[in-house]
Design a protein around this motif. Structure first.
Motif, PDB file in Angstrom:
ATOM      1  N   PRO A 226     -19.479   5.624  35.574  1.00  0.00           N
ATOM      2  CA  PRO A 226     -19.535   7.177  36.341  1.00  0.00           C
ATOM      3  C   PRO A 226     -20.285   7.119  37.489  1.00  0.00           C
ATOM      4  CG  PRO A 226     -20.813   6.943  34.110  1.00  0.00           C
ATOM      5  CD  PRO A 226     -19.998   5.816  34.202  1.00  0.00           C
ATOM      6  N   ARG A 227     -21.480   6.338  37.801  1.00  0.00           N
ATOM      7  CA  ARG A 227     -22.370   6.177  38.994  1.00  0.00           C
ATOM      8  C   ARG A 227     -22.396   4.639  39.425  1.00  0.00           C
ATOM      9  NH1 ARG A 227     -27.548   9.554  36.771  1.00  0.00           N
ATOM     10  NH2 ARG A 227     -26.607  11.792  36.214  1.00  0.00           N
ATOM     11  N   PRO A 228     -21.255   4.456  40.002  1.00  0.00           N
ATOM     12  CA  PRO A 228     -21.101   3.081  40.556  1.00  0.00           C
ATOM     13  C   PRO A 228     -22.057   2.682  41.725  1.00  0.00           C
ATOM     14  CG  PRO A 228     -19.251   4.589  41.515  1.00  0.00           C
ATOM     15  CD  PRO A 228     -20.116   5.518  40.390  1.00  0.00           C
ATOM     16  N   TRP A 229     -22.495   3.667  42.522  1.00  0.00           N
ATOM     17  CA  TRP A 229     -23.328   3.406  43.695  1.00  0.00           C
ATOM     18  C   TRP A 229     -24.860   3.799  43.489  1.00  0.00           C
ATOM     19  CZ3 TRP A 229     -20.387   0.464  46.693  1.00  0.00           C
ATOM     20  CH2 TRP A 229     -18.975   0.887  46.613  1.00  0.00           C
TER      21      TRP A 229
ATOM     22  N   GLU B  82     -32.932  -0.632  47.128  1.00  0.00           N
ATOM     23  CA  GLU B  82     -32.639  -1.778  46.887  1.00  0.00           C
ATOM     24  C   GLU B  82     -31.161  -2.226  46.840  1.00  0.00           C
ATOM     25  OE1 GLU B  82     -33.063  -0.400  42.786  1.00  0.00           O
ATOM     26  OE2 GLU B  82     -33.983  -0.074  44.711  1.00  0.00           O
ATOM     27  N   HIS B  83     -30.319  -1.121  46.935  1.00  0.00           N
ATOM     28  CA  HIS B  83     -29.149  -1.156  46.788  1.00  0.00           C
ATOM     29  C   HIS B  83     -28.426  -0.672  48.013  1.00  0.00           C
ATOM     30  CE1 HIS B  83     -28.320  -3.049  42.902  1.00  0.00           C
ATOM     31  NE2 HIS B  83     -29.382  -2.118  42.450  1.00  0.00           N
ATOM     32  N   GLN B  84     -29.015  -0.241  49.162  1.00  0.00           N
ATOM     33  CA  GLN B  84     -28.716   0.434  50.150  1.00  0.00           C
ATOM     34  C   GLN B  84     -27.989  -0.674  51.286  1.00  0.00           C
ATOM     35  OE1 GLN B  84     -28.263   3.827  51.268  1.00  0.00           O
ATOM     36  NE2 GLN B  84     -27.025   2.495  52.500  1.00  0.00           N
ATOM     37  N   ALA B  85     -26.699  -0.557  51.372  1.00  0.00           N
ATOM     38  CA  ALA B  85     -26.099  -1.481  52.325  1.00  0.00           C
ATOM     39  C   ALA B  85     -26.457  -1.130  53.799  1.00  0.00           C
ATOM     40  CB  ALA B  85     -24.569  -1.452  52.163  1.00  0.00           C
ATOM     41  N   VAL B  86     -26.243  -1.798  54.690  1.00  0.00           N
ATOM     42  CA  VAL B  86     -26.316  -1.298  56.257  1.00  0.00           C
ATOM     43  C   VAL B  86     -24.958  -0.783  56.506  1.00  0.00           C
ATOM     44  CG1 VAL B  86     -26.733  -2.070  58.448  1.00  0.00           C
ATOM     45  CG2 VAL B  86     -28.113  -2.940  56.877  1.00  0.00           C
ATOM     46  N   VAL B  87     -24.567   0.356  56.668  1.00  0.00           N
ATOM     47  CA  VAL B  87     -23.395   1.015  56.897  1.00  0.00           C
ATOM     48  C   VAL B  87     -23.112   1.459  58.147  1.00  0.00           C
ATOM     49  CG1 VAL B  87     -21.856   2.907  55.818  1.00  0.00           C
ATOM     50  CG2 VAL B  87     -23.513   2.031  54.365  1.00  0.00           C
ATOM     51  N   VAL B  88     -22.058   0.959  58.736  1.00  0.00           N
ATOM     52  CA  VAL B  88     -21.852   0.979  60.142  1.00  0.00           C
ATOM     53  C   VAL B  88     -20.247   1.507  60.083  1.00  0.00           C
ATOM     54  CG1 VAL B  88     -21.428  -0.299  62.115  1.00  0.00           C
ATOM     55  CG2 VAL B  88     -23.065  -1.050  60.523  1.00  0.00           C
TER      56      VAL B  88
ATOM     57  N   TYR C 103     -24.418  -6.490  53.046  1.00  0.00           N
ATOM     58  CA  TYR C 103     -25.347  -6.669  51.848  1.00  0.00           C
ATOM     59  C   TYR C 103     -25.979  -7.873  51.836  1.00  0.00           C
ATOM     60  CZ  TYR C 103     -22.929  -2.591  49.367  1.00  0.00           C
ATOM     61  OH  TYR C 103     -22.690  -1.551  48.773  1.00  0.00           O
ATOM     62  N   ARG C 104     -26.925  -8.101  51.129  1.00  0.00           N
ATOM     63  CA  ARG C 104     -27.498  -9.318  51.136  1.00  0.00           C
ATOM     64  C   ARG C 104     -26.621 -10.028  50.262  1.00  0.00           C
ATOM     65  NH1 ARG C 104     -32.271  -6.830  49.001  1.00  0.00           N
ATOM     66  NH2 ARG C 104     -31.958  -8.122  47.105  1.00  0.00           N
ATOM     67  N   ALA C 105     -26.312 -11.484  50.456  1.00  0.00           N
ATOM     68  CA  ALA C 105     -25.667 -12.419  49.883  1.00  0.00           C
ATOM     69  C   ALA C 105     -26.256 -12.558  48.753  1.00  0.00           C
ATOM     70  CB  ALA C 105     -25.462 -13.571  50.385  1.00  0.00           C
ATOM     71  N   PRO C 106     -25.356 -12.546  47.313  1.00  0.00           N
ATOM     72  CA  PRO C 106     -25.909 -12.767  46.097  1.00  0.00           C
ATOM     73  C   PRO C 106     -26.370 -14.220  45.971  1.00  0.00           C
ATOM     74  CG  PRO C 106     -23.715 -12.918  46.045  1.00  0.00           C
ATOM     75  CD  PRO C 106     -23.952 -12.289  47.176  1.00  0.00           C
TER      76      PRO C 106
ATOM     77  N   ARG D 256     -33.927  -4.658  55.888  1.00  0.00           N
ATOM     78  CA  ARG D 256     -33.892  -4.631  54.468  1.00  0.00           C
ATOM     79  C   ARG D 256     -32.377  -4.390  54.003  1.00  0.00           C
ATOM     80  NH1 ARG D 256     -38.875  -3.146  55.633  1.00  0.00           N
ATOM     81  NH2 ARG D 256     -38.254  -0.968  56.143  1.00  0.00           N
ATOM     82  N   PRO D 257     -31.537  -5.314  54.208  1.00  0.00           N
ATOM     83  CA  PRO D 257     -30.150  -4.872  53.485  1.00  0.00           C
ATOM     84  C   PRO D 257     -30.156  -4.834  52.187  1.00  0.00           C
ATOM     85  CG  PRO D 257     -30.234  -6.578  55.326  1.00  0.00           C
ATOM     86  CD  PRO D 257     -31.467  -6.552  55.090  1.00  0.00           C
ATOM     87  N   GLY D 258     -29.590  -4.008  51.443  1.00  0.00           N
ATOM     88  CA  GLY D 258     -29.675  -3.845  49.941  1.00  0.00           C
ATOM     89  C   GLY D 258     -28.709  -4.938  49.391  1.00  0.00           C
TER      90      GLY D 258
END
Length: 353
Positions: free
Chosen positions: A150-153, A158-164, A175-178, A224-226
């Protein structure tokens, strides 16, 4: 369309390099890595792992030349002031989720093709909902609904991508690589109009300005990419994992040896591919044609060799990428040429057709 002034482009490149984003200059017209240097084109054998040009700071082997060295970056932009800053994903420990919004027709069978590996028909998703999907962003939202709950994002930083946002209206999510796994580029394997750029692949730098328009940062901090939410990391690993990130050209294919000690058909095809790979590293022009010819020959010998088709395709795609071809182009060339070769098998070497 406007483009970066040289001082703006190099300033952006230096700022990102200071944050650990590995930089390479891209052509302002094609957005591809700038070409190999003359030394590499003139050398008879020039494998990446023995390349003297990359340590010397030359633009050799495409994405493999990427660096965070400010002196090298400054010199590159002095030599190529119109270049666009590009980012090497793997060396930067980043993953780029590239959401396209091309005008392609939707898949003929959306339930089977929008999310490869997921049977949407079994999920009881209304056909009209699938018919409304028009972009990679739509597909990712569908995947989030299926896999993310229900809340995928997650809302934390810490989970914030750099969105372009891209000039075509698409989205780049950096995103940071796992940790603990190496990833490869995956074109359309996660979803329709979704490309994963990882390993030896690249994307245009956030905030870059190209002739088609700007790559504008909408959210996130490049310092700080998430990290990806757990559900997305799981799906990215499924679509883009591989055993090892290649160093130089990828490792040779496994071969079979006959009891007599003589190399079998698999070793013959592997030798053909290795020789073709060495030739490709020497070329400045005609790399696409050379890769296509090599993949066609490999396809013609595939059944005889006994090698798995998926292994040969992956090997050839990595060879094309290592030569400096764009990831998407290398994949398209290889898959088409191998299919054509498989449809027209070659006579076994040493025998007449």
């Amino acid at each position: 369309m406007p483009s970066h002034r040289p001082d703006q482009a190099v300033r952006l490149a230096l700022e990102l390099a200071e944050l650990g984003w590995h930089i390479l200059p891209l052509s302002p017209t094609s957005k591809r890595p700038l070409a190999n240097c003359p030394d590499c084109r003139d050398t008879t054998t020039h494998a990446i792992e023995r390349c003297v040009c990359i340590p010397a700071g030359r633009l050799c082997h495409g994405v493999r030349a990427a660096t965070i060295d400010p002196n090298r970056i400054t010199r590159w932009w002095n030599e190529h002031p119109d270049a666009i800053p590009g980012i090497a994903a793997g060396p930067s420990h980043l993953v780029l989720i590239d959401l396209d919004t091309h005008a392609d027709q939707p898949p003929a069978d959306p339930a089977a093709e929008l999310l490869p590996g997921i049977d949407l028909a079994a999920k009881n998703i209304p056909a009209e909902q699938l018919a409304d999907i028009r972009s990679g962003r739509d597909v990712l939202l569908l995947l989030a609904k299926l896999r993310g709950g229900p809340r995928p994002w997650p809302t934390g930083p810490e989970h914030q991508a750099v969105v372009v946002t891209t000039p075509s209206g698409g989205r780049h999510l950096w995103y940071r690589a796992p940790p603990g796994i190496d990833l490869r580029q995956a074109i359309g394997e996660l979803g329709w109009q979704i490309d994963i750029k990882a390993g030896w692949s690249y994307g245009i730098a956030p905030s870059a300005l190209t002739r088609r328009g700007p790559y504008t940062v909408l959210a996130g901090d490049p310092a700080r990419p998430g990290r990806m939410p757990a559900w997305l990391e799981h799906e990215v690993r499924r679509a883009a994992s591989r055993r090892a990130l290649p160093k130089g050209l990828p490792k040779p294919l496994p071969t079979q040896v006959r009891p007599s000690g003589q190399a079998g058909p698999s070793a013959y095809l592997t030798t053909v591919i290795e020789r073709g790979a060495a030739e490709l590293t020497r070329l400045h022009d005609g790399r696409q044609r050379a890769l296509s010819a090599l993949a066609y020959k490999a396809g013609g010998l595939l059944a005889w060799s006994g090698l798995p088709r998926s292994d040969v395709e992956t090997r050839l795609i990595d060879i094309g990428t290592a030569s400096g071809l764009p990831d998407r182009l290398a994949r398209r060339v290889v898959t088409r040429a191998i299919a054509n070769g498989v449809a027209r098998p070659l006579p076994e070497p040493g025998r007449k057709a």
